[in-house]
Design a protein around this motif. Structure first.
Motif, PDB file in Angstrom:
ATOM      1  N   LYS A 189      38.991  55.720  29.668  1.00  0.00           N
ATOM      2  CA  LYS A 189      38.942  54.824  30.632  1.00  0.00           C
ATOM      3  C   LYS A 189      38.368  55.266  31.780  1.00  0.00           C
ATOM      4  O   LYS A 189      38.649  56.391  32.488  1.00  0.00           O
ATOM      5  CB  LYS A 189      40.478  54.303  31.046  1.00  0.00           C
ATOM      6  CG  LYS A 189      40.397  53.484  32.567  1.00  0.00           C
ATOM      7  CD  LYS A 189      41.541  52.338  32.412  1.00  0.00           C
ATOM      8  CE  LYS A 189      41.103  51.503  33.674  1.00  0.00           C
ATOM      9  NZ  LYS A 189      42.149  51.569  34.823  1.00  0.00           N
ATOM     10  N   GLY A 238      38.076  49.877  34.789  1.00  0.00           N
ATOM     11  CA  GLY A 238      38.986  49.137  35.811  1.00  0.00           C
ATOM     12  C   GLY A 238      38.287  48.249  36.558  1.00  0.00           C
ATOM     13  O   GLY A 238      36.981  47.906  36.522  1.00  0.00           O
ATOM     14  N   GLY A 239      39.113  47.363  37.416  1.00  0.00           N
ATOM     15  CA  GLY A 239      38.469  46.186  38.247  1.00  0.00           C
ATOM     16  C   GLY A 239      38.039  46.769  39.763  1.00  0.00           C
ATOM     17  O   GLY A 239      37.007  46.322  40.097  1.00  0.00           O
ATOM     18  N   GLY A 261      37.057  42.927  40.433  1.00  0.00           N
ATOM     19  CA  GLY A 261      38.382  42.265  40.027  1.00  0.00           C
ATOM     20  C   GLY A 261      39.435  42.378  40.874  1.00  0.00           C
ATOM     21  O   GLY A 261      40.096  40.973  41.187  1.00  0.00           O
ATOM     22  N   HIS A 262      39.808  43.512  41.557  1.00  0.00           N
ATOM     23  CA  HIS A 262      41.165  43.191  42.261  1.00  0.00           C
ATOM     24  C   HIS A 262      41.052  42.349  43.585  1.00  0.00           C
ATOM     25  O   HIS A 262      41.876  41.817  44.117  1.00  0.00           O
ATOM     26  CB  HIS A 262      41.642  44.887  42.807  1.00  0.00           C
ATOM     27  CG  HIS A 262      42.139  45.422  41.703  1.00  0.00           C
ATOM     28  ND1 HIS A 262      43.368  45.050  40.964  1.00  0.00           N
ATOM     29  CD2 HIS A 262      41.651  46.409  40.707  1.00  0.00           C
ATOM     30  CE1 HIS A 262      43.690  46.061  39.728  1.00  0.00           C
ATOM     31  NE2 HIS A 262      42.726  46.597  39.664  1.00  0.00           N
ATOM     32  N   ILE A 281      37.193  35.913  38.999  1.00  0.00           N
ATOM     33  CA  ILE A 281      37.606  37.361  38.630  1.00  0.00           C
ATOM     34  C   ILE A 281      36.929  37.730  37.504  1.00  0.00           C
ATOM     35  O   ILE A 281      36.485  38.887  37.301  1.00  0.00           O
ATOM     36  CB  ILE A 281      39.118  37.251  38.348  1.00  0.00           C
ATOM     37  CG1 ILE A 281      39.924  36.490  39.627  1.00  0.00           C
ATOM     38  CG2 ILE A 281      39.559  38.525  37.921  1.00  0.00           C
ATOM     39  CD1 ILE A 281      41.393  36.344  39.324  1.00  0.00           C
ATOM     40  N   SER A 312      44.927  44.488  32.777  1.00  0.00           N
ATOM     41  CA  SER A 312      44.475  45.559  33.390  1.00  0.00           C
ATOM     42  C   SER A 312      44.014  46.428  32.218  1.00  0.00           C
ATOM     43  O   SER A 312      44.224  46.402  30.921  1.00  0.00           O
ATOM     44  CB  SER A 312      45.750  46.299  34.092  1.00  0.00           C
ATOM     45  OG  SER A 312      46.504  47.226  33.035  1.00  0.00           O
ATOM     46  N   GLY A 313      42.904  47.318  32.526  1.00  0.00           N
ATOM     47  CA  GLY A 313      42.307  48.155  31.820  1.00  0.00           C
ATOM     48  C   GLY A 313      43.093  49.159  31.119  1.00  0.00           C
ATOM     49  O   GLY A 313      43.137  49.603  29.942  1.00  0.00           O
ATOM     50  N   THR A 317      47.645  45.715  39.562  1.00  0.00           N
ATOM     51  CA  THR A 317      48.244  46.179  38.482  1.00  0.00           C
ATOM     52  C   THR A 317      49.171  47.247  38.557  1.00  0.00           C
ATOM     53  O   THR A 317      49.414  48.003  37.544  1.00  0.00           O
ATOM     54  CB  THR A 317      47.160  46.241  37.563  1.00  0.00           C
ATOM     55  OG1 THR A 317      45.983  47.000  37.911  1.00  0.00           O
ATOM     56  CG2 THR A 317      46.737  44.981  37.086  1.00  0.00           C
TER      57      THR A 317
HETATM   58  O1  IP8 Z   1      41.755  48.234  37.429  1.00  0.00           O
HETATM   59  C1  IP8 Z   1      42.365  45.384  36.621  1.00  0.00           C
HETATM   60  O2  IP8 Z   1      42.176  46.107  35.715  1.00  0.00           O
HETATM   61  P1  IP8 Z   1      42.817  47.690  36.234  1.00  0.00           P
HETATM   62  C2  IP8 Z   1      41.184  44.034  36.521  1.00  0.00           C
HETATM   63  O3  IP8 Z   1      42.217  48.483  35.092  1.00  0.00           O
HETATM   64  C3  IP8 Z   1      41.252  42.990  37.333  1.00  0.00           C
HETATM   65  O4  IP8 Z   1      43.970  47.619  36.652  1.00  0.00           O
HETATM   66  C4  IP8 Z   1      40.600  41.883  36.845  1.00  0.00           C
HETATM   67  C5  IP8 Z   1      41.791  43.013  38.701  1.00  0.00           C
END
Ligand code: IP8
Length: 253
Positions: free
Chosen positions: A7, A53-54, A58-59, A82, A156-157, A212
């Motif tokens: 990841k 991850g986002g 995403g966040h 998103i 979340s990833g 997340t």
């Molecule tokens: O950063 C969250 O993934 P993370 C993805 O792995 C979104 O927690 C869309 C916020």
């Protein structure tokens, strides 16, 4: 056969506090490390799955629309914003890996996963397994997912890492973070975690916009895996892929 799930933290590959901005230099550095291992050093029969991850993609949109892992939305604009931002980031990650000669292909979890009314994630492993057996490196990402009774919630990833590491029988799991491992209260890297209670006091919540849960949620999730998982910084991607255990190793039951 050996199967590696890696990841790339959203804050590693994006400028976390600048909306929708890729950290091009950091992304290229990790992609190069992955490419060198993949093309020159990887043992025959070892395959690789990447999840990212986002970060500020995403966040940022999740916070703006008030969507989290628990709080869903039926607003299709929220879902498109998103998911669309995550697709853009995925394209950048896949592109950087392709430039480093990794046979990376994009995979968008919104199209495949879903949650039950209780919030349990179902994500089929088979499509990803077939990509791996055809020699592709699937690149998945944190996303939104349909959540029964809630509209869509954030996936979340880290959840994908846990789900697919189990479903695909990963032999090694690595989480590349902006910090060199899980840190104690003196900011020293904790070399091994076998029980969450031993480290609960050190694990604060993430300071940037992260819907997340930061490091605490990561460690709890990784303790549930059969395979050992390592948390390390961007400079340790190469050593991890070559079989070392940099940073913090998390060994569940
Ligand atoms: O950063 C969250 O993934 P993370 C993805 O792995 C979104 O927690 C869309 C916020």
């Amino acid at each position: 056969m050996s199967r590696v799930v890696l990841k790339l933290g959203g804050s590693v590959v994006t400028e976390k506090d600048e909306p929708e901005t890729v950290d091009t230099e950091a992304l290229e550095r990790v992609a190069t490390a992955i490419g060198e291992w993949y093309t020159d050093e990887r043992a025959a029969g070892t395959d690789l799955l990447v999840v990212h991850g986002g970060g500020s993609f995403g966040h940022h949109h999740a916070a703006a629309h008030g969507v989290s892992r628990e709080t869903g939305s039926t607003d299709t604009q929220a879902v498109r914003d998103i998911h669309g931002a995550m697709q853009d980031l995925n394209e950048a990650v896949v592109g950087a890996l392709a430039d480093a000669d990794v046979p990376a292909v994009p995979v968008h979890p919104f199209s495949a996963g879903y949650r039950t009314p209780e919030g349990l994630l179902f994500y089929p492993a088979e499509p990803t397994a077939s990509m791996l057996s055809e020699g592709f490196v699937p690149v998945l990402h944190g996303d939104v997912v349909a959540h029964a009774g809630e509209g869509a919630t954030i996936l979340s990833g880290d959840e994908l890492v846990v789900e697919l590491a189990e479903g695909l029988g990963a032999t090694r799991v690595g989480l590349c973070s902006t910090v060199p491992g899980v840190l104690d209260d003196a900011d020293e890297v904790i070399s091994e975690i076998v029980d969450y209670e031993d480290v609960a006091d050190y694990l604060g919540e993430s300071e940037s916009t992260d819907v997340t849960g930061g490091m605490a949620a990561k460690v709890r999730a990784l303790l549930g895996l059969r395979a050992a998982a390592s948390v390390f910084g961007p400079d340790d991607v190469g050593p991890f892929l070559r079989g070392e255990e940099p940073g913090t190793v998390i060994r569940g039951e």
